[in-house]
Design a protein around this motif. Structure first.
Motif, mmCIF file in Angstrom:
data_model
loop_
_atom_site.group_PDB
_atom_site.id
_atom_site.type_symbol
_atom_site.label_atom_id
_atom_site.label_comp_id
_atom_site.label_asym_id
_atom_site.label_seq_id
_atom_site.Cartn_x
_atom_site.Cartn_y
_atom_site.Cartn_z
ATOM 1 N N VAL A 61 0.864 -1.204 0.045
ATOM 2 C CA VAL A 61 -0.116 -0.063 -0.019
ATOM 3 C C VAL A 61 0.792 1.262 0.029
ATOM 4 C CG1 VAL A 61 -1.733 1.353 1.427
ATOM 5 C CG2 VAL A 61 -2.020 -1.191 1.004
ATOM 6 N N GLN A 62 2.061 1.197 0.804
ATOM 7 C CA GLN A 62 3.080 2.410 0.714
ATOM 8 C C GLN A 62 3.235 2.640 -0.765
ATOM 9 O OE1 GLN A 62 5.239 3.900 3.807
ATOM 10 N NE2 GLN A 62 3.070 4.237 4.468
ATOM 11 N N PRO A 67 7.248 7.635 -6.825
ATOM 12 C CA PRO A 67 8.283 8.584 -7.199
ATOM 13 C C PRO A 67 7.410 9.891 -7.897
ATOM 14 C CG PRO A 67 9.260 6.808 -7.854
ATOM 15 C CD PRO A 67 7.583 6.478 -7.496
ATOM 16 N N PRO A 68 8.020 11.375 -7.209
ATOM 17 C CA PRO A 68 9.256 11.649 -6.565
ATOM 18 C C PRO A 68 9.183 11.357 -5.011
ATOM 19 C CG PRO A 68 8.126 13.644 -7.277
ATOM 20 C CD PRO A 68 6.922 12.659 -7.605
ATOM 21 N N TRP A 90 9.479 4.442 2.554
ATOM 22 C CA TRP A 90 8.425 3.611 2.523
ATOM 23 C C TRP A 90 8.516 2.789 3.899
ATOM 24 C CZ3 TRP A 90 9.212 1.614 -2.930
ATOM 25 C CH2 TRP A 90 8.595 2.620 -3.835
ATOM 26 N N TRP A 91 7.276 2.321 4.566
ATOM 27 C CA TRP A 91 7.683 1.347 5.544
ATOM 28 C C TRP A 91 8.674 -0.029 5.326
ATOM 29 C CZ3 TRP A 91 6.597 4.630 9.245
ATOM 30 C CH2 TRP A 91 5.448 4.973 9.484
ATOM 31 N N ASN A 92 9.372 -0.240 6.474
ATOM 32 C CA ASN A 92 9.992 -1.285 6.377
ATOM 33 C C ASN A 92 9.491 -2.249 7.767
ATOM 34 O OD1 ASN A 92 11.712 -0.909 8.889
ATOM 35 N ND2 ASN A 92 12.908 0.524 7.647
ATOM 36 N N LYS A 141 0.490 25.648 12.620
ATOM 37 C CA LYS A 141 1.670 26.636 11.927
ATOM 38 C C LYS A 141 2.154 25.866 10.801
ATOM 39 C CE LYS A 141 4.933 25.375 15.353
ATOM 40 N NZ LYS A 141 6.117 25.823 16.478
ATOM 41 N N ALA A 142 2.748 26.656 9.790
ATOM 42 C CA ALA A 142 3.726 26.086 8.844
ATOM 43 C C ALA A 142 4.978 25.848 9.337
ATOM 44 C CB ALA A 142 3.575 26.879 7.675
ATOM 45 N N VAL A 143 5.802 24.809 8.882
ATOM 46 C CA VAL A 143 7.031 24.314 9.391
ATOM 47 C C VAL A 143 8.002 23.966 8.369
ATOM 48 C CG1 VAL A 143 8.325 22.484 10.652
ATOM 49 C CG2 VAL A 143 5.899 23.241 11.227
ATOM 50 N N GLU A 144 8.804 24.548 8.318
ATOM 51 C CA GLU A 144 10.136 24.431 7.176
ATOM 52 C C GLU A 144 10.734 23.264 7.521
ATOM 53 O OE1 GLU A 144 12.466 27.896 6.815
ATOM 54 O OE2 GLU A 144 10.664 29.209 6.263
ATOM 55 N N ASN A 145 11.509 22.421 6.290
ATOM 56 C CA ASN A 145 12.381 21.458 6.582
ATOM 57 C C ASN A 145 11.616 20.338 7.457
ATOM 58 O OD1 ASN A 145 14.590 22.805 5.136
ATOM 59 N ND2 ASN A 145 15.062 24.033 6.967
ATOM 60 N N TYR A 146 10.503 19.958 7.146
ATOM 61 C CA TYR A 146 9.905 18.941 8.055
ATOM 62 C C TYR A 146 10.165 17.537 7.254
ATOM 63 C CZ TYR A 146 6.089 16.506 10.027
ATOM 64 O OH TYR A 146 4.843 15.475 10.857
ATOM 65 N N LEU A 147 10.168 17.503 5.960
ATOM 66 C CA LEU A 147 10.502 16.273 5.440
ATOM 67 C C LEU A 147 10.863 16.555 4.062
ATOM 68 C CD1 LEU A 147 9.890 13.086 5.591
ATOM 69 C CD2 LEU A 147 7.470 13.663 4.372
ATOM 70 N N GLU A 148 11.674 15.587 3.577
ATOM 71 C CA GLU A 148 12.328 15.376 2.105
ATOM 72 C C GLU A 148 11.188 15.305 1.345
ATOM 73 O OE1 GLU A 148 15.116 13.267 -0.841
ATOM 74 O OE2 GLU A 148 15.648 12.766 1.320
ATOM 75 N N ASP A 149 10.646 16.578 0.583
ATOM 76 C CA ASP A 149 9.494 16.397 -0.369
ATOM 77 C C ASP A 149 9.618 17.632 -1.352
ATOM 78 O OD1 ASP A 149 6.917 16.585 -1.266
ATOM 79 O OD2 ASP A 149 5.924 16.524 0.575
ATOM 80 N N GLU A 150 10.098 17.014 -2.754
ATOM 81 C CA GLU A 150 10.090 18.055 -3.657
ATOM 82 C C GLU A 150 9.009 18.888 -3.882
ATOM 83 O OE1 GLU A 150 11.719 16.189 -7.101
ATOM 84 O OE2 GLU A 150 13.353 15.346 -5.975
#
Length: 222
Positions: free
Chosen positions: A34-35, A41-42, A48-50, A196-205
């Motif tokens: 499902v993940q 991608p991207p 993804w879960w392991n 609130k908005a957060v910067e640098n939360y997750l690698e996400d193009e």
């Protein structure tokens, strides 16, 4: 304590048997499938879960490890952990608050159910399963007498507007309804409200690494 809820969703006019329950070790292959279906991608495949992460979910906080089945087919999941959180706390990243999805920092005495992940296979999204999963986590918040459900939502349409709008301006436009964001608008429809908005939360193009913390407060005032 495990969780289980049985009901029907409608595919057009056809009722389809649906179950939301705590997931188990036997479900891991389906959860990883499902993940992959939900986050192509991207989106980084290493997120993804392991199996080690999933094992921690079911062992450390089974009430916060939920999957959804339609006609006995697993097609979505939602995972959380308990943390202590106050709105005055400094910003955090997804990796820090969730222990990179391993939830070894789960605090049984925490005041907040923090969403680690929610996903639904694309072929099943027309059935409203994501909202049912979210509402089930609200059940957990009430059952455990927590203050809130909280999580960082992606803003995958932000990259289309970033040359004109700051992240805070973008959030305001989504709230006003002038912009529809696939994730933030969905969370608003589920009853979540922005913190609130957060910067640098997750690698996400697509989100340019931004996220919006959004909460659902326990209506019983805990």
């Amino acid at each position: 304590m495990s969780y289980k809820k049985e009901f029907f969703v409608f595919d057009g006019t056809k009722p389809r048997k649906t179950i939301i329950r705590s997931y188990k070790h036997d479900d891991f292959d389906d959860l990883i499938r499902v993940q992959k279906e939900s986050f192509p991608p991207p989106f980084p495949s290493e997120l993804w879960w392991n199996e080690t992460q999933l094992a921690n979910h079911v062992e450390l906080f089974p009430e916060g490890a939920l999957c959804i089945e339609v006609d006995d087919h697993i097609c979505g999941s939602m995972t959380g952990l308990l943390v202590n959180y106050e709105p005055s706390d400094p910003d955090h990243s997804w990796e820090d608050i969730t222990n990179n999805g391993y939830i070894r920092n789960h605090n049984p005495d925490g005041n907040t159910l923090y969403v680690v992940d929610i996903c639904v296979s694309p072929a099943y999204r027309k059935l409203g399963l994501g909202k049912w999963l979210m509402f089930s986590m609200y059940d957990v918040v009430v059952h455990k007498h927590l203050k809130r459900l909280l999580g960082g939502g992606r803003v995958p349409s932000y990259h289309k507007f970033s040359d004109k709008l700051s992240i805070e301006e973008y959030v305001n436009e989504v709230i006003k309804g002038t912009i529809q964001d696939p994730v933030m608008t969905f969370l608003l429809r589920c009853g979540r409200t922005p913190v609130k908005a957060v910067e640098n939360y997750l690698e996400d193009e697509e989100s340019l690494n931004h996220a919006v913390l959004m909460e659902w407060k326990n209506p019983f005032g805990n």
